[in-house]
Design an enzyme around this catalytic site. Structure first.
Site, PDB file in Angstrom:
ATOM      1  N   GLY A  12       4.720  12.911 -13.263  1.00 38.94           N
ATOM      2  CA  GLY A  12       3.987  12.667 -13.981  1.00 38.94           C
ATOM      3  C   GLY A  12       4.220  12.327 -15.373  1.00 38.94           C
ATOM      4  O   GLY A  12       3.185  12.811 -16.203  1.00 38.94           O
ATOM      5  N   ARG A  65      -4.800   3.843   5.937  1.00 35.02           N
ATOM      6  CA  ARG A  65      -4.879   3.760   4.019  1.00 35.02           C
ATOM      7  C   ARG A  65      -6.834   3.646   3.839  1.00 35.02           C
ATOM      8  O   ARG A  65      -6.492   4.578   3.056  1.00 35.02           O
ATOM      9  CB  ARG A  65      -4.772   2.437   4.076  1.00 35.02           C
ATOM     10  CG  ARG A  65      -3.979   2.120   2.491  1.00 35.02           C
ATOM     11  CD  ARG A  65      -3.769   0.243   2.085  1.00 35.02           C
ATOM     12  NE  ARG A  65      -2.521   0.478   3.250  1.00 35.02           N
ATOM     13  CZ  ARG A  65      -1.077   1.486   2.721  1.00 35.02           C
ATOM     14  NH1 ARG A  65      -1.045   2.272   1.219  1.00 35.02           N
ATOM     15  NH2 ARG A  65      -0.258   1.112   3.024  1.00 35.02           N
ATOM     16  N   MET A  90       2.319   6.459  -6.030  1.00 32.34           N
ATOM     17  CA  MET A  90       3.729   4.985  -5.037  1.00 32.34           C
ATOM     18  C   MET A  90       2.712   4.903  -3.755  1.00 32.34           C
ATOM     19  O   MET A  90       3.201   4.859  -2.399  1.00 32.34           O
ATOM     20  CB  MET A  90       4.693   6.161  -4.626  1.00 32.34           C
ATOM     21  CG  MET A  90       5.313   6.748  -6.116  1.00 32.34           C
ATOM     22  SD  MET A  90       4.890   5.412  -7.064  1.00 32.34           S
ATOM     23  CE  MET A  90       7.354   4.317  -6.709  1.00 32.34           C
ATOM     24  N   ARG A  91       1.901   4.470  -4.093  1.00 30.84           N
ATOM     25  CA  ARG A  91       0.259   3.684  -2.669  1.00 30.84           C
ATOM     26  C   ARG A  91       0.187   2.789  -2.836  1.00 30.84           C
ATOM     27  O   ARG A  91      -0.799   2.428  -3.357  1.00 30.84           O
ATOM     28  CB  ARG A  91      -0.195   4.915  -2.158  1.00 30.84           C
ATOM     29  CG  ARG A  91      -0.718   5.263  -0.608  1.00 30.84           C
ATOM     30  CD  ARG A  91      -1.225   6.464  -0.914  1.00 30.84           C
ATOM     31  NE  ARG A  91      -1.653   6.235   1.076  1.00 30.84           N
ATOM     32  CZ  ARG A  91      -2.029   6.236   1.950  1.00 30.84           C
ATOM     33  NH1 ARG A  91      -0.927   6.550   2.250  1.00 30.84           N
ATOM     34  NH2 ARG A  91      -2.417   6.169   3.235  1.00 30.84           N
ATOM     35  N   ASN A 107      -2.479  -0.159 -13.677  1.00 30.90           N
ATOM     36  CA  ASN A 107      -1.021   0.551 -13.261  1.00 30.90           C
ATOM     37  C   ASN A 107      -0.246  -0.298 -13.917  1.00 30.90           C
ATOM     38  O   ASN A 107      -0.212  -0.632 -14.472  1.00 30.90           O
ATOM     39  CB  ASN A 107      -0.761  -0.336 -11.594  1.00 30.90           C
ATOM     40  CG  ASN A 107       0.464   0.202 -10.992  1.00 30.90           C
ATOM     41  OD1 ASN A 107       0.792   1.619 -10.845  1.00 30.90           O
ATOM     42  ND2 ASN A 107       1.165  -0.871 -10.578  1.00 30.90           N
ATOM     43  N   HIS A 109       3.946  -0.121 -14.166  1.00 37.52           N
ATOM     44  CA  HIS A 109       5.385  -0.752 -13.761  1.00 37.52           C
ATOM     45  C   HIS A 109       6.199  -1.117 -14.185  1.00 37.52           C
ATOM     46  O   HIS A 109       6.111  -1.478 -15.235  1.00 37.52           O
ATOM     47  CB  HIS A 109       4.855  -2.314 -12.727  1.00 37.52           C
ATOM     48  CG  HIS A 109       6.182  -2.401 -11.656  1.00 37.52           C
ATOM     49  ND1 HIS A 109       6.315  -1.818 -10.324  1.00 37.52           N
ATOM     50  CD2 HIS A 109       6.839  -3.349 -11.600  1.00 37.52           C
ATOM     51  CE1 HIS A 109       7.452  -2.140  -9.605  1.00 37.52           C
ATOM     52  NE2 HIS A 109       7.750  -3.460 -10.430  1.00 37.52           N
ATOM     53  N   ASP A 141      -5.501  -6.286  -8.505  1.00 35.51           N
ATOM     54  CA  ASP A 141      -5.598  -6.260  -7.862  1.00 35.51           C
ATOM     55  C   ASP A 141      -5.103  -5.983  -6.388  1.00 35.51           C
ATOM     56  O   ASP A 141      -4.764  -5.053  -6.050  1.00 35.51           O
ATOM     57  CB  ASP A 141      -6.408  -8.331  -8.088  1.00 35.51           C
ATOM     58  CG  ASP A 141      -4.693  -8.037  -8.157  1.00 35.51           C
ATOM     59  OD1 ASP A 141      -3.546  -8.364  -7.205  1.00 35.51           O
ATOM     60  OD2 ASP A 141      -4.474  -9.731  -8.045  1.00 35.51           O
ATOM     61  N   GLU A 142      -6.032  -6.699  -4.888  1.00 33.69           N
ATOM     62  CA  GLU A 142      -5.681  -6.379  -3.807  1.00 33.69           C
ATOM     63  C   GLU A 142      -3.638  -6.736  -3.534  1.00 33.69           C
ATOM     64  O   GLU A 142      -3.376  -6.714  -2.513  1.00 33.69           O
ATOM     65  CB  GLU A 142      -6.868  -7.753  -2.829  1.00 33.69           C
ATOM     66  CG  GLU A 142      -7.848  -6.568  -2.681  1.00 33.69           C
ATOM     67  CD  GLU A 142      -9.066  -7.422  -3.380  1.00 33.69           C
ATOM     68  OE1 GLU A 142      -8.090  -7.958  -4.329  1.00 33.69           O
ATOM     69  OE2 GLU A 142      -9.912  -7.038  -3.021  1.00 33.69           O
ATOM     70  N   GLU A 174       7.393   2.225 -21.209  1.00 33.44           N
ATOM     71  CA  GLU A 174       5.534   3.032 -20.730  1.00 33.44           C
ATOM     72  C   GLU A 174       4.815   3.938 -20.844  1.00 33.44           C
ATOM     73  O   GLU A 174       3.514   3.373 -20.582  1.00 33.44           O
ATOM     74  CB  GLU A 174       6.310   3.565 -18.846  1.00 33.44           C
ATOM     75  CG  GLU A 174       7.460   2.855 -18.347  1.00 33.44           C
ATOM     76  CD  GLU A 174       7.173   3.353 -17.041  1.00 33.44           C
ATOM     77  OE1 GLU A 174       6.128   3.931 -15.955  1.00 33.44           O
ATOM     78  OE2 GLU A 174       8.431   3.349 -16.868  1.00 33.44           O
TER      79      GLU A 174
END
Ligand code: GAR
Length: 200
Positions: A12, A65, A90-91, A107, A109, A141-142, A174
């Site tokens: 976190g 999911r 992490m999903r 997101n 990364h 996105d997907e 980050e």
């Protein structure tokens, strides 16, 4: 005032940096209205409680999911979340989830995408021998670690680095990059052409 919803699975620290910058006004007109973890033991939940924020566990264990995503989306919508920030979540999101918040899910990364998507990106980059590393904040996105890029920060890889020192210096970036990206998205002064985000 825009409502941020944070999804996390672990430590976190990105969430904490966002919380600090929202409180100080560095991210203008935004507040975190809820933190959701799919893992009951996530340290990020403790931080949320300490900060007096609503912290929810919606366990993903043993769930399909989309079934899990439906619970998460219901909670986010109930709190009228405008922007969803994945901060070490992490999903993978189902396409259905992504469609519920079009261009409203970010997101972070820990690599310069499109290099090193997936797990343990910093270790992958270090082992590959790159001389420049960094982090990326992008729309979700997907596809995994894939949507249009909002902010990237690059740092040199030093000869004295190991994967831990490299990961620590990426993490510092980050914490800066995520708030910057949230600010850009919330002001709405940008256009996306193809994959390119141009600030107006
Ligand atoms: C961060 O390094 C983040 O970039 C990474 O997980 C860490 C979470 O740390 N995310 C991913 O690898 C997503 N593919 P934090 O819980 O202290 O923010």
């Amino acid at each position: 005032m825009k409502n941020l919803g944070i999804l996390l699975s672990g430590r976190g620290s990105n969430f904490e940096a966002i919380a600090k910058n929202a409180t100080s006004g560095k991210i203008p007109d935004a507040r975190i209205v809820m933190v959701i973890s799919n893992k009951p033991a996530a340290e990020g939940l403790e931080i949320a409680r300490r900060l007096g924020l609503t912290a929810l566990v919606i366990s993903s264990k043993g769930k399909e999911r989309e079934e899990h995503d439906r619970e998460v989306v219901a909670a986010l919508k109930e709190q009228k979340v405008d922007l969803v920030c994945l901060a070490g979540y992490m999903r993978l999101l189902s396409p259905w989830f992504v469609q519920q918040f079009p261009r409203r899910i970010l997101n972070i990364h820990p690599s310069l995408l499109p290099a090193f998507p997936g797990l343990e990106a910093q270790e992958q980059a270090f082992a590959y021998g790159v001389k420049v590393a960094g982090c990326t904040v992008h729309f979700v996105d997907e596809e995994l670690d894939h949507g249009p890029i909002i902010v990237q920060k690059a740092i040199p890889v030093l000869d004295t680095d190991d994967e831990h020192s490299l990961a620590a210096r990426i993490l510092e970036q980050e914490h800066i990059a995520y708030s910057e990206a949230i600010g850009i998205v919330l002001t709405g002064n940008y256009e996306i052409v193809g994959r390119r985000l141009n600030q107006k």
